[in-house]
Design a protein around this motif. Sequence first.
Motif, PDB file in Angstrom:
ATOM      1  N   LYS A   1       0.838  -1.207   0.000  1.00 51.13           N
ATOM      2  CA  LYS A   1       0.000   0.000   0.000  1.00 51.13           C
ATOM      3  C   LYS A   1       0.870   1.253   0.000  1.00 51.13           C
ATOM      4  CE  LYS A   1      -1.714   1.727   3.668  1.00 51.13           C
ATOM      5  NZ  LYS A   1      -2.333   2.023   4.929  1.00 51.13           N
ATOM      6  N   ASP A   2       1.937   1.228   0.783  1.00 48.74           N
ATOM      7  CA  ASP A   2       2.827   2.377   0.855  1.00 48.74           C
ATOM      8  C   ASP A   2       3.508   2.621  -0.490  1.00 48.74           C
ATOM      9  OD1 ASP A   2       4.080   4.478   2.378  1.00 48.74           O
ATOM     10  OD2 ASP A   2       5.925   3.275   2.339  1.00 48.74           O
ATOM     11  N   ILE A   3       3.934   1.553  -1.147  1.00 50.21           N
ATOM     12  CA  ILE A   3       4.569   1.674  -2.466  1.00 50.21           C
ATOM     13  C   ILE A   3       3.573   2.246  -3.475  1.00 50.21           C
ATOM     14  CG2 ILE A   3       5.496   0.340  -4.410  1.00 50.21           C
ATOM     15  CD1 ILE A   3       6.763  -1.523  -2.260  1.00 50.21           C
ATOM     16  N   LEU A   4       2.345   1.737  -3.459  1.00 48.55           N
ATOM     17  CA  LEU A   4       1.322   2.233  -4.393  1.00 48.55           C
ATOM     18  C   LEU A   4       0.968   3.693  -4.124  1.00 48.55           C
ATOM     19  CD1 LEU A   4      -1.023  -0.875  -4.571  1.00 48.55           C
ATOM     20  CD2 LEU A   4       0.438   0.030  -6.403  1.00 48.55           C
ATOM     21  N   ARG A   5       0.918   4.068  -2.835  1.00 46.59           N
ATOM     22  CA  ARG A   5       0.617   5.464  -2.486  1.00 46.59           C
ATOM     23  C   ARG A   5       1.708   6.380  -3.023  1.00 46.59           C
ATOM     24  NH1 ARG A   5       2.465   8.425   1.280  1.00 46.59           N
ATOM     25  NH2 ARG A   5       3.289   6.733   2.547  1.00 46.59           N
ATOM     26  N   LYS A   6       2.970   5.978  -2.860  1.00 47.25           N
ATOM     27  CA  LYS A   6       4.091   6.793  -3.347  1.00 47.25           C
ATOM     28  C   LYS A   6       4.097   6.855  -4.876  1.00 47.25           C
ATOM     29  CE  LYS A   6       7.053   6.064   0.647  1.00 47.25           C
ATOM     30  NZ  LYS A   6       8.254   5.407   1.185  1.00 47.25           N
ATOM     31  N   ALA A   7       3.787   5.727  -5.513  1.00 50.41           N
ATOM     32  CA  ALA A   7       3.739   5.715  -6.971  1.00 50.41           C
ATOM     33  C   ALA A   7       2.619   6.622  -7.472  1.00 50.41           C
ATOM     34  CB  ALA A   7       3.540   4.290  -7.479  1.00 50.41           C
ATOM     35  N   ALA A   8       1.468   6.576  -6.835  1.00 51.27           N
ATOM     36  CA  ALA A   8       0.341   7.430  -7.239  1.00 51.27           C
ATOM     37  C   ALA A   8       0.705   8.904  -7.076  1.00 51.27           C
ATOM     38  CB  ALA A   8      -0.898   7.087  -6.420  1.00 51.27           C
ATOM     39  N   ALA A   9       1.371   9.246  -5.978  1.00 54.67           N
ATOM     40  CA  ALA A   9       1.782  10.639  -5.755  1.00 54.67           C
ATOM     41  C   ALA A   9       2.792  11.069  -6.809  1.00 54.67           C
ATOM     42  CB  ALA A   9       2.372  10.786  -4.347  1.00 54.67           C
ATOM     43  N   TYR A  10       3.725  10.191  -7.157  1.00 49.65           N
ATOM     44  CA  TYR A  10       4.722  10.505  -8.166  1.00 49.65           C
ATOM     45  C   TYR A  10       4.062  10.764  -9.518  1.00 49.65           C
ATOM     46  CZ  TYR A  10       8.426   9.823 -11.587  1.00 49.65           C
ATOM     47  OH  TYR A  10       9.288   9.983 -12.646  1.00 49.65           O
ATOM     48  N   PHE A  11       3.162   9.859  -9.921  1.00 45.79           N
ATOM     49  CA  PHE A  11       2.509  10.036 -11.217  1.00 45.79           C
ATOM     50  C   PHE A  11       1.566  11.229 -11.239  1.00 45.79           C
ATOM     51  CE2 PHE A  11       3.659   5.458 -11.735  1.00 45.79           C
ATOM     52  CZ  PHE A  11       4.494   5.640 -12.829  1.00 45.79           C
ATOM     53  N   ALA A  12       0.936  11.529 -10.138  1.00 40.64           N
ATOM     54  CA  ALA A  12       0.083  12.715 -10.062  1.00 40.64           C
ATOM     55  C   ALA A  12       0.919  13.971 -10.237  1.00 40.64           C
ATOM     56  CB  ALA A  12      -0.679  12.739  -8.744  1.00 40.64           C
ATOM     57  N   LYS A  13       2.096  13.981  -9.625  1.00 42.99           N
ATOM     58  CA  LYS A  13       2.997  15.116  -9.754  1.00 42.99           C
ATOM     59  C   LYS A  13       3.499  15.247 -11.189  1.00 42.99           C
ATOM     60  CE  LYS A  13       7.402  15.560  -8.161  1.00 42.99           C
ATOM     61  NZ  LYS A  13       8.481  15.414  -7.188  1.00 42.99           N
TER      62      LYS A  13
END
Length: 100
Positions: A84-96
Amino acid sequence: MPSVSGKSKYPEQFRRDAVEPARSSDRPLRQVARELGVNHETLRNWVRTAEQAQAAAPVGGVSADERQELRELRERVAELELEKDILRKAAAYFAKEMGR
């Protein structure tokens, strides 16, 4: 009840099922073992292990199987939290990246 010497040729459920008549029957342990097709010393060891596990378990506590399941579930929760933490960070990266 875990096998003392590692892997057993008998399934765990068979060993558990074999201990019950050995403990509750008036028949000699040798006779019960013969009826089950196991060595009487093997059955004696299973009974001893079951009695030790029962004595070690707190009254109203959890069984050895439940403790094992709890360990496995805790490991799975830790794994899922990491994912979940990896997916949250990936989502934040792609949103940015999309916002550029």
